[in-house]
Write a protein that holds these residues in place. Structure first.
Motif, PDB file in Angstrom:
ATOM      1  N   THR A 148      -1.589   9.581  10.753  1.00 23.13           N
ATOM      2  CA  THR A 148      -1.360   9.435   9.318  1.00 23.13           C
ATOM      3  C   THR A 148      -0.029  10.026   8.872  1.00 23.13           C
ATOM      4  O   THR A 148       0.594   9.521   7.930  1.00 23.13           O
ATOM      5  N   TRP A 192      -6.876   3.177   9.390  1.00 23.16           N
ATOM      6  CA  TRP A 192      -6.244   1.862   9.332  1.00 23.16           C
ATOM      7  C   TRP A 192      -7.146   0.815   8.689  1.00 23.16           C
ATOM      8  O   TRP A 192      -6.663  -0.099   8.013  1.00 23.16           O
ATOM      9  N   ASP A 231      -4.901  -3.323   1.583  1.00 22.03           N
ATOM     10  CA  ASP A 231      -3.859  -4.336   1.749  1.00 22.03           C
ATOM     11  C   ASP A 231      -4.378  -5.750   1.509  1.00 22.03           C
ATOM     12  O   ASP A 231      -3.633  -6.717   1.617  1.00 22.03           O
ATOM     13  N   THR A 271       0.821  -1.218   0.000  1.00 20.31           N
ATOM     14  CA  THR A 271       0.000   0.000   0.000  1.00 20.31           C
ATOM     15  C   THR A 271       0.854   1.267   0.000  1.00 20.31           C
ATOM     16  O   THR A 271       0.321   2.360   0.153  1.00 20.31           O
ATOM     17  N   GLN A 286      -6.694   1.288   5.067  1.00 19.45           N
ATOM     18  CA  GLN A 286      -5.389   0.753   4.665  1.00 19.45           C
ATOM     19  C   GLN A 286      -5.404  -0.778   4.619  1.00 19.45           C
ATOM     20  O   GLN A 286      -4.855  -1.386   3.701  1.00 19.45           O
ATOM     21  N   VAL A 318       1.618   4.354   3.470  1.00 13.75           N
ATOM     22  CA  VAL A 318       0.825   4.892   2.361  1.00 13.75           C
ATOM     23  C   VAL A 318       1.544   6.104   1.803  1.00 13.75           C
ATOM     24  O   VAL A 318       2.432   6.672   2.455  1.00 13.75           O
TER      25      VAL A 318
END
Length: 338
Positions: free
Chosen positions: A54, A281, A288, A26, A284, A63
């Motif tokens: 972040t 998350w 993922d 990612t 993400q 990311v």
């Protein structure tokens, strides 16, 4: 019990979590935050949590970007246009704190059709392609009446301070309060105002309605409004009722002052602003390749008389009692929902 321990107890699973593993890369993915409102301490704390978590994720190469955007007018049409712009900018995932549960569904569907992951939190959306993260706001509202029924068994008149009109969170907490009043008929809602989850707005609204109200035994709230209510009662030279608070620093400090001065008792409850980091998350993890249930529920954070001082000490001045989620915390929440 501390806020952190409450969170861990709420999301812990029976087995020991295994090591963090990635199913896809990612590091090149871009995530955006679409936020409809920033006019109170909870939203400011939410944005701060997002920024803290972040920025590190971007610096660590998890990311490529995690950009926050807040609309100026708190209008669903404006937020829908914002989401459409994010689609054009090529974001891989959009995290949303929504102005409306339904009015953004068209824009959300456009994002999904473009292959973009959409995760809503706090103010969730009902579009089936999106993920949703929320506390049980109805239970949070009803818990206030459960508390008041024990503290004031004879009941009495209540003042209800609601949040932002038209937002799903406001509707759900209100429904919980109504359910509580039905469960405990010795209580009656004598008046209701909108405080917009902001102390100054709540203070003006309560000051405006107080002259028309009978004696008030308790004030049921949604967060960010308790201190303003207390100031309005004091300015009107009326007895301070039991005001349910919302985990804000100024509310907790006022409670501590009253507790030390005269033994004042109440409770405080809210969703942690750091739920935005859980939503990050989750986005993400979906990018993922993780299989994530569409609806995730997290616990609300409650502070009581016996742990007020501990939680006040852990709350940032001007902020809100909070928990920021790590990737490992998030994986526990995801696994617990399966």
């Amino acid at each position: 019990m501390t806020i952190s321990k409450m969170l861990i107890a709420s999301v812990a699973v029976a087995c020991i979590a295994g090591p963090v593993t990635a199913l896809a890369d990612t590091s090149g993915k871009k995530i955006a935050l679409s936020n409809n409102y920033a006019g109170n301490s909870w939203r400011q704390a939410m944005l701060t949590s997002w920024d803290t978590i972040t920025k590190k994720a971007v610096a660590d190469g998890v990311v490529a970007a995690a950009d926050p955007y807040t609309t100026a007018e708190n209008q669903a049409t404006e937020q829908a246009a914002q989401i459409q712009n994010m689609i054009l900018q090529g974001y891989d995932a959009i995290v949303i704190d929504a102005a409306s549960p339904t009015a953004l569904n068209g824009a959300v569907k456009e994002a999904c059709d473009a292959g973009i992951i959409v995760v809503s939190f706090d103010g969730i959306v009902t579009e089936p392609c999106a993920w949703r993260i929320a506390v049980d706001f109805k239970a949070m509202g009803e818990s206030q009446l459960d508390y008041l029924a024990k503290k004031i068994p004879d009941g009495g008149n209540l003042l209800e301070i609601r949040g932002l009109a038209g937002v799903s969170v406001d509707d759900e907490i209100h429904a919980g309060i109504e359910a509580g009043v039905k469960k405990y008929p010795q209580f009656k809602i004598a008046g209701s105002v909108n405080g917009d989850w902001a102390q100054d707005v709540a203070q003006r609204a309560v000051a405006g309605i107080l002259p028309s109200l009978p004696e008030i035994a308790g004030v049921v709230t949604q967060g960010g409004d308790g201190y303003g209510a207390a100031q309005a009662f004091a300015a009107a030279d009326r007895p301070t009722p039991t005001i349910v608070l919302g985990n804000r620093d100024d509310e907790l400090r006022w409670w501590k002052e009253q507790k030390d001065a005269n033994g004042y008792e109440t409770m405080s409850v809210s969703i942690a602003p750091g739920v935005s980091t859980l939503a990050f998350w989750v986005a993400q993890q979906i990018l993922d390749g993780k299989d994530v249930k569409k609806d995730l529920t997290v616990p609300f954070l409650r502070i009581d008389q016996d742990n007020l001082e501990e939680n006040l000490a852990n709350t940032q001045k001007g902020g809100v009692a909070n928990v920021d989620y790590t990737l490992e915390d998030t994986q526990k929440v995801i696994d617990a929902a399966k």
